[in-house]
Structure formats: C-alpha cells, structure tokens
Scaffold this motif. Structure first.
Motif, short mmCIF file in Angstrom:
data_model
loop_
_atom_site.label_atom_id
_atom_site.label_comp_id
_atom_site.label_asym_id
_atom_site.label_seq_id
_atom_site.Cartn_x
_atom_site.Cartn_y
_atom_site.Cartn_z
N LYS A 288 -2.13 -2.28 -3.57
CA LYS A 288 -2.57 -2.92 -4.80
C LYS A 288 -2.14 -2.06 -6.00
N ARG A 289 -2.32 -0.74 -5.84
CA ARG A 289 -1.97 0.14 -6.95
C ARG A 289 -0.47 0.03 -7.27
N PHE A 290 0.35 0.00 -6.19
CA PHE A 290 1.80 -0.14 -6.38
C PHE A 290 2.12 -1.48 -7.03
N GLU B 103 -8.46 3.73 7.14
CA GLU B 103 -7.01 3.79 6.93
C GLU B 103 -6.50 2.47 6.34
N LEU B 104 -7.00 1.36 6.92
CA LEU B 104 -6.59 0.04 6.41
C LEU B 104 -7.02 -0.13 4.96
N TYR B 105 -8.23 0.35 4.71
CA TYR B 105 -8.80 0.18 3.38
C TYR B 105 -8.00 1.00 2.37
N SER B 106 -7.63 2.21 2.73
CA SER B 106 -6.91 3.02 1.76
C SER B 106 -5.48 2.51 1.60
N ARG B 107 -4.90 1.96 2.68
CA ARG B 107 -3.57 1.35 2.57
C ARG B 107 -3.62 0.15 1.61
N ALA B 108 -4.68 -0.68 1.78
CA ALA B 108 -4.80 -1.85 0.91
C ALA B 108 -4.88 -1.42 -0.55
N LYS B 109 -5.62 -0.32 -0.79
CA LYS B 109 -5.74 0.15 -2.18
C LYS B 109 -4.40 0.65 -2.72
N ILE C 49 8.95 9.22 -0.17
CA ILE C 49 8.49 7.84 -0.34
C ILE C 49 6.99 7.75 -0.06
N PRO C 50 6.25 6.92 -0.80
CA PRO C 50 4.81 6.77 -0.52
C PRO C 50 4.59 6.24 0.90
N PRO C 51 3.48 6.64 1.54
CA PRO C 51 3.22 6.24 2.94
C PRO C 51 3.28 4.73 3.19
N ILE C 52 2.96 3.91 2.18
CA ILE C 52 2.99 2.45 2.43
C ILE C 52 4.40 1.96 2.78
N PHE C 53 5.43 2.78 2.50
CA PHE C 53 6.81 2.37 2.80
C PHE C 53 7.31 2.88 4.14
#
Ligand SMILES: O=C(O)CCC(=O)C(=O)O
Ligand SMILES: [Fe+2]
Length: 515
Positions: free
Chosen positions: A15-17, A6-12, A35-39
């Motif tokens: 970065k993409r954003f 989960e952390l890894y995909s959040r980090a990606k 809104i994208p999950p990172i928000f």
C-alpha cells in the motif's frame, strides 16, 4: 514474525508503495541500491531464471512478409506464420509495411510519458479496470505473490474508441496512430492465420476478434538486483492475438519445447503472439504460450508496447470453431462468453457455471508441480489425527495434551471439533459463492487472475479479522454470511487459546507463554 504478521506487514508495504503513485521508476529515481522485499520473487521463480546449460539452440522465427499479397509468396508466408503459431505461439514479422521511423516514434512517445512529470502520471494512477486510461505499477500488485520491476500505462482502445482528451498529451497522437497500424496489421496476420487453417476469409471479423483492444505501454527501469525479481512474471495472454512492439533492449522470453528462449530484438520487427482465446477457437491448433520479461539490468530503461486484440462482443459465445472440430479432433473446450472467460470476479465458479468441460490453459500447472500431486505408492496411508477435545478439563486432560503434542510434532496437523459451528460456517461460505455474480463482484476479491503467472482452481472470500476487528470491518462482511463468520471467528479464537494452552503444557512452557 508469524505468517499473519508477515502478511500484514507485506500488505502495508504494498500500500505504501502504491500510494507513492510514482511506480518502480520513482524507487529507482530515489537512488536505492537494493530492491524492497515486496519485489523479491520466491526461490522457484528465481532458480528458473538462470540459463539452462542443457538448453538446445532454438529461436523464435522472424518472418519476412514482403510480397505476401501475391500468389507465389503468399503460400510461403502462410506456411511460415501457421507453422510458428502451431509450434511456438510466437513469431516476429519484418517488412510488414510500417516504417521504422513510426515504430521508433511510438516507443519514444511511451518513454516520454514514463519519464515525464510525476504530477501528470499521478493524476492517472488508479486501479480502476473500467477507466479508459490508467497508469500504475503492477496491475496485479495486490494479487501476485511478488511485485515485478515494471510500470505500465494502459489504454482501452476498443470497442469504444477512447476519449482522446484522456490520453496523456505527450503520447496522444503517436498512440492513436499506432492503434490504426495495429488494426491494419492485426487484420493481415489474422487473415494469414485463418488461411493456414483452411477457414473462410474474414471469419475472425465475424467474431469481432480485433474490436476489443487494450494497449499496455510498459516501462522497465534499471533494476539494482535483477537476480531477485522479474520485469514481468510468466503468463500467457488471455485474448485472441497480441501485437507487441519492443525496443532494442531485450529481455522478453518465451517458453517453448520446455525451455526459455529469448525473443531477440530485431530492428524494425514486430512480435506477434497467440492468446488463450485463439488457442481455444482453433481447438488447440495454435498455441498460447507462457512468456515473461527478465528484470532489466542495464542503465537504459526498456520500453515495450503491447496491444491485446480481444472480441468486441463480450456476451457472444466463443469456443472451438465448428469447422475445426471432427471425430478425430473433438472439441477440447466448451463454448463460453468472453466476459465469462475474462471477468476475473466470477472466478472459477463462473467458468463451471458456463459449462466448460476442460479447464482453460491458464489453469494448467507445469508438469514439475503436477508430478508432486501424483500419489506416491511408497508412502503409507497417513491422515491427520483427529483429537477429541470434549471434556479436556477432566481426567482425560493428560491424554489430550499427549495426543496434541504428538500430532503437532509428527504431522503438524490436527483438528478439534465444533461440528455445528463448522457446518454453519461452511454453509455460509457456500451461500456466498452461490449468489449472483454481480453481488459477489461488488466486494469480492475472488479472481481467475488471467494476468497472474499461475492460477489455481479456487475462488476465495478473504476477511481480515485481526489484529483488531472493528464495526467498520464487520459491516463489510457480506450479509449472507456475516453472522456465521463472526461466530466462527469467536470460536476459532476460543479454540486457539485452548489448543495453544495445551501445547504449552505439552512443551513444559509456562501458561500464557505464546500469548
Ligand atoms: O514487455 C514485453 O515484451 C512483454 C509484454 C507482455 O507480455 C504483456 O504485456 O502481456
Ligand atoms: Fe504477454
């Protein structure tokens, strides 16, 4: 997904954003409805956004500065400003001498930058704290738990004046003019604030309080799901004083008397708030308070411009002013240099080394968190079981499987023992922390995170070791602890396999099930 995945995909995703260099406005322009999950912010932040039905009617004072220069009005204005700084740490001022047209022009200039060509913004998009002018979304994008619905243009205005050519042309003239107004107004407000404490006039000037200025031009576009995120997470400003210009949209809230209160836009008004350093210098007489901005739900974007006034002499020591210390009011803080206070990368250890005896406000947690930490007298003394893994492939095997399964079911915590390697790992991390600040700052992600909403009493060295450690990554591990960290990583992997195998057995799963 495991926590790690989960952390890894959040980090990606972060970065993409970040790599789009078009910020939150770019997302909105692409026409998304969710809104994208990172928000998405954690439930405790979101539940705190709902209006409190028990809230008492409180408002942040709006102070009329008209006639503040002459005796009868002066005492009245000093009293109002001082009272607001003590009670709320926030107030608005009107009749401050800056024409409304200039306020509008400044807001319009920052708006024009954010709504201007993507190429101009992309050129300034960088996470370089040393740069004079930067544009980015979420200054703490990679440090905060969740991103916020806001983009920001940041301009370093002092102590060295910016190279005006670096400023985006569309707002160059307006921002240079605004800086001039803030310097003048900042001096007026600081004089009123020092008069209210009986300090000698110009004390703030000796301390170079208005010289280190940073301007942030925030842009809060419409948010399609304003209940799931925020515009700006709760924080207190670290510096001396903040001069804030907001447009007519609203959304800024201040925590005062335990409740969130709106700082309602008033035509022609400028918002002033006390920063952590002024609270420290006034020995807690003026308050630096938590504030936040809710996500903007209107079609129209919200624009605000903050100027943080900080000391220009970063290596000078600051602390409670001697005039404000007495036997009744002993110093609540020790002296430290401003750079010690601000340099995120020296972390908590930097603060300790600078000799503080009480923790800066920015580390204070709300009482709701702190009450969980108090020992609960009704709870029995339980500690995580220690399972001895030595000779686990002998006749003790069944007993070990039994113990591990019970520990995992009942407590969820236990440890196997590798004393020498554990000791070497711990020593290596300590050795890393004891290095000179500059060495750590080079690669460290440790931070005191003054702009983050909450700060914990801890610095961290993070190493991404999986899924695939390669030469490139291991070379980045600070040399002082590289061997020990690699050894620990290998041991943790080995131990992980053993423990998971035993847990599989305890659950009656086939061997290798987790793998
Ligand atoms: O946008 C606002 O009204 C508040 C900005 C703010 O608090 C900050 O930049 O520190
Ligand atoms: Fe702020």
């Amino acid at each position: 997904m495991t926590d790690h995945e989960e952390l890894y995909s959040r980090a990606k995703e972060l970065k993409r954003f970040d790599d789009t260099k078009t910020g939150v406005k770019g997302l909105v322009d692409s026409g998304l409805n969710t809104i994208p999950p990172i928000f998405v912010h954690p439930p405790e932040t979101l539940s705190d956004l709902k209006p409190d039905p028990k809230a008492r009617p409180v408002s942040i004072p709006v102070i009329n500065l008209a006639g503040f220069g002459s005796p009868p009005r002066r005492a009245e204005v000093v009293d109002k400003v001082t009272r607001a700084a003590r009670e709320h740490g926030f107030f608005q001022i009107v009749n401050h001498g800056i024409p409304a047209a200039k306020l509008d022009r400044t807001i319009a200039a920052v708006k024009a930058f954010h709504e201007g060509p993507a190429e101009v913004k992309a050129r300034l998009y960088r996470r370089d704290a040393g740069a004079g002018v930067t544009y980015m979304s979420n200054v703490d994008l990679y440090q905060s738990k969740a991103a916020s619905w806001r983009d920001t243009l940041t301009v370093r205005l002092g102590p060295d004046p910016p190279v005006t050519g670096e400023l985006p042309e569309v707002c160059r003239e307006a921002l240079v003019e605004w800086d001039g107004e803030v310097i003048r107004l900042g001096a007026v407000v600081m004089e009123l604030l020092e008069e209210g404490l009986g300090l000698r006039a110009g004390r703030y000037r000796e301390l170079t309080c208005l010289e280190g200025r940073i301007m942030v031009g925030h842009y809060y576009p419409r948010c399609p799901q304003p209940d799931l995120t925020v515009g700006l997470a709760s924080h207190a400003d670290p510096g001396v004083l903040t001069v804030l210009l907001q447009d007519h949209m609203g959304g800024l809230q201040v925590k005062t008397g335990g409740q969130w209160v709106d700082v309602k836009p008033v035509p022609g008004a400028i918002v002033i708030n006390v920063g952590d350093l002024l609270q420290i210098m006034t020995n807690d007489q003026y308050k630096s308070v938590e504030h936040r901005v809710v996500a903007n739900q209107s079609e129209e974007p919200r624009v605000s411009i903050g100027v943080f006034l900080n000391p220009g002499k970063r290596e000078e020591t600051y602390g409670p002013l001697p005039e404000l210390i007495s036997s009744n009011k002993p110093a609540a803080y020790q002296q430290f240099t401003f750079s010690e206070f601000m340099r995120r990368k020296t972390g908590v250890k930097g603060l300790i080394d600078s000799g503080i005896t009480s923790i800066p406000r920015l580390f204070h947690h709300p009482t709701s968190t702190l009450s969980y930490i108090k020992p609960d007298s009704k709870v029995q003394n339980i500690s995580p079981p220690v399972v001895d893994l030595s000779s686990f492939d002998s006749d003790r095997h069944t007993a070990i499987v039994e113990q591990l399964s019970r520990a995992a079911r009942e407590v969820g915590l236990f440890h196997g023992i590798l004393p020498a390697i554990l000791d070497r790992g711990v020593d290596a991390v300590k050795a890393f922390r004891e290095q000179p600040a500059e060495t750590k700052a080079r690669g460290s992600t440790a931070g005191i995170g003054a702009t983050a909403s909450r700060t914990d009493w801890r610095d961290s060295l993070s190493l991404r070791l999986a899924p695939k450690p390669d030469q490139h990554v291991t070379e980045k591990i600070p040399e002082i602890c590289r061997d020990a960290m690699e050894e620990l990583d290998r041991e943790v992997l080995r131990l992980g396999e053993v423990v998971v195998g035993l847990l599989e057995e305890g659950l009656g799963l086939s061997e290798g099930w987790f793998k």
